[in-house]
Design a protein around this motif. Structure first.
Motif, mmCIF file in Angstrom:
data_model
loop_
_atom_site.group_PDB
_atom_site.id
_atom_site.type_symbol
_atom_site.label_atom_id
_atom_site.label_comp_id
_atom_site.label_asym_id
_atom_site.label_seq_id
_atom_site.Cartn_x
_atom_site.Cartn_y
_atom_site.Cartn_z
ATOM 1 N N VAL A 18 -5.585 -5.967 -16.227
ATOM 2 C CA VAL A 18 -5.269 -6.187 -14.773
ATOM 3 C C VAL A 18 -6.400 -5.638 -13.919
ATOM 4 O O VAL A 18 -7.419 -4.846 -14.155
ATOM 5 N N ILE A 21 -4.627 -1.471 -10.189
ATOM 6 C CA ILE A 21 -3.213 -1.127 -10.372
ATOM 7 C C ILE A 21 -3.202 0.315 -9.916
ATOM 8 O O ILE A 21 -4.245 0.934 -9.912
ATOM 9 N N SER A 23 -1.697 2.936 -11.204
ATOM 10 C CA SER A 23 -1.713 3.933 -12.306
ATOM 11 C C SER A 23 -1.275 3.192 -13.581
ATOM 12 O O SER A 23 -0.260 2.658 -13.645
ATOM 13 N N THR A 24 -2.306 3.046 -14.608
ATOM 14 C CA THR A 24 -1.929 2.654 -15.866
ATOM 15 C C THR A 24 -0.721 3.412 -16.704
ATOM 16 O O THR A 24 0.288 2.806 -17.151
ATOM 17 N N THR A 26 1.599 5.050 -15.030
ATOM 18 C CA THR A 26 2.864 4.898 -14.281
ATOM 19 C C THR A 26 3.404 3.794 -14.663
ATOM 20 O O THR A 26 4.693 3.629 -15.056
ATOM 21 N N TRP A 27 2.675 2.504 -14.864
ATOM 22 C CA TRP A 27 3.232 1.314 -15.305
ATOM 23 C C TRP A 27 3.710 1.239 -16.729
ATOM 24 O O TRP A 27 4.962 0.676 -16.562
ATOM 25 N N LEU A 28 3.174 1.754 -17.513
ATOM 26 C CA LEU A 28 3.802 1.997 -18.935
ATOM 27 C C LEU A 28 4.793 2.648 -18.972
ATOM 28 O O LEU A 28 5.997 2.073 -19.572
ATOM 29 N N GLU A 30 6.973 3.035 -16.699
ATOM 30 C CA GLU A 30 8.258 2.156 -16.084
ATOM 31 C C GLU A 30 8.782 0.924 -17.000
ATOM 32 O O GLU A 30 10.026 0.600 -16.721
ATOM 33 N N HIS A 31 7.668 0.522 -17.881
ATOM 34 C CA HIS A 31 8.126 -0.712 -18.631
ATOM 35 C C HIS A 31 8.357 -0.322 -20.048
ATOM 36 O O HIS A 31 8.359 -1.314 -20.796
ATOM 37 N N LEU A 41 -2.542 -0.689 -22.106
ATOM 38 C CA LEU A 41 -2.815 -1.184 -20.806
ATOM 39 C C LEU A 41 -4.046 -0.875 -20.220
ATOM 40 O O LEU A 41 -4.282 0.307 -20.188
ATOM 41 N N ALA A 43 -7.018 -1.305 -16.974
ATOM 42 C CA ALA A 43 -7.195 -1.578 -15.615
ATOM 43 C C ALA A 43 -8.925 -1.747 -15.402
ATOM 44 O O ALA A 43 -9.354 -0.667 -15.787
ATOM 45 N N GLN A 46 -8.296 1.552 -10.638
ATOM 46 C CA GLN A 46 -6.820 2.358 -10.187
ATOM 47 C C GLN A 46 -6.928 2.735 -8.853
ATOM 48 O O GLN A 46 -7.885 3.584 -8.642
#
Length: 261
Positions: A18, A21, A23-24, A26-28, A30-31, A41, A43, A46
């Motif tokens: 990406v 983003i 925060s890598t 935080t994204w992981l 959440e998903h 992941l 980036a 950040q």
């Protein structure tokens, strides 16, 4: 750095890199429910990079490696402190292998060179009730020289000290490979012994920060779960969570350091 040119060890799943983003990690988190074990992941930048104790991690565009991984199947009941220590060891090894630079580890998760912080690791557990069901591990590594904003620690970049020009792709591959090796040998005592050998705090006097309390202590050991063993006066304590600061070189060395062989 593009996904098509990024080689990764077998068994890892690399998501498209990406541009920007928050925060890598935080994204992981959440998903995580919809992602496979060993998903990666990366980036290029950040905007809300995080470290331990909710500290911010400066993540300038294309100046560092900002990478998080999701672990679902290799977690068992591994203490978070030990996982963090092994991730720091993997980073230490990867920098040595890919950049020909020997670093030190400041308990529990900072990578230093000549007292400059080059990298930090943030391990976060995702729980199902009281049992962890997954871990998200974030690696923030300062790779190329840059102007850092004012901050508490003394930051630096690999390129400031390495005898060769760092390669982001080579560093990434080495990091994932050594993380794999550390996870495969979780119970091998040689792993934590190597962590101790790379420590810059073992057998030294440090300043401990616990909440609003700050005090000096002698570091007398690091146990097999990555916990810090300290002596304060005549009392011995084990710490699993605290901030430590390396005392100035002109401070009086600890007794354990003077007697070390």
């Amino acid at each position: 750095m593009s996904t098509s040119k990024m080689a990764i060890p077998q068994g890892w799943q690399l998501l498209p890199i990406v541009e920007t983003i928050p925060s890598t990690n935080t994204w992981l988190k959440e998903h995580a429910e919809h992602l496979q074990d060993k998903t990666i992941l990366i980036a290029r930048e950040q905007t809300q990079g995080r470290g331990r104790s909710d500290r911010s991690f400066h993540s300038a565009r294309d100046r560092g490696l900002y990478l998080s991984v999701l672990l679902k199947e290799t977690i068992s009941d591994l203490p978070l402190t030990k996982l963090t220590a092994l991730c720091a060891l993997a980073t230490h090894r990867a920098i040595k292998e890919s950049c020909q630079l020997t670093t030190q580890i400041k308990w529990v998760n900072d990578i230093l060179c000549q007292e400059h912080k080059l990298a930090g690791i943030l391990c976060e557990a995702l729980y199902e009730g009281t049992h962890p069901k997954a871990f998200v591990i974030g690696f923030g590594i300062n790779v190329f020289s840059q102007e850092f904003p004012p901050m508490d620690n003394q930051p630096g970049a690999i390129a400031d000290f390495s005898p060769i020009t760092p390669s982001m792709s080579a560093l990434t591959f080495a990091l994932l490979r050594h993380l794999d090796l550390c996870l495969q040998h979780i119970d091998d005592p040689k792993e934590m012994e190597e962590y101790r050998m790379a420590s810059c705090v073992l057998h030294h006097t440090v300043q401990i920060q616990e909440g609003n309390r700050s005090y000096p202590a002698d570091v007398i050991g690091i146990d097999d779960d990555g916990a810090l063993q300290i002596r304060v006066g005549t009392k011995v304590r084990t710490l699993r969570s605290a901030e430590i600061h390396i005392r100035p070189a002109n401070d009086v060395p600890s007794k354990t350091n003077r007697n070390a062989r």
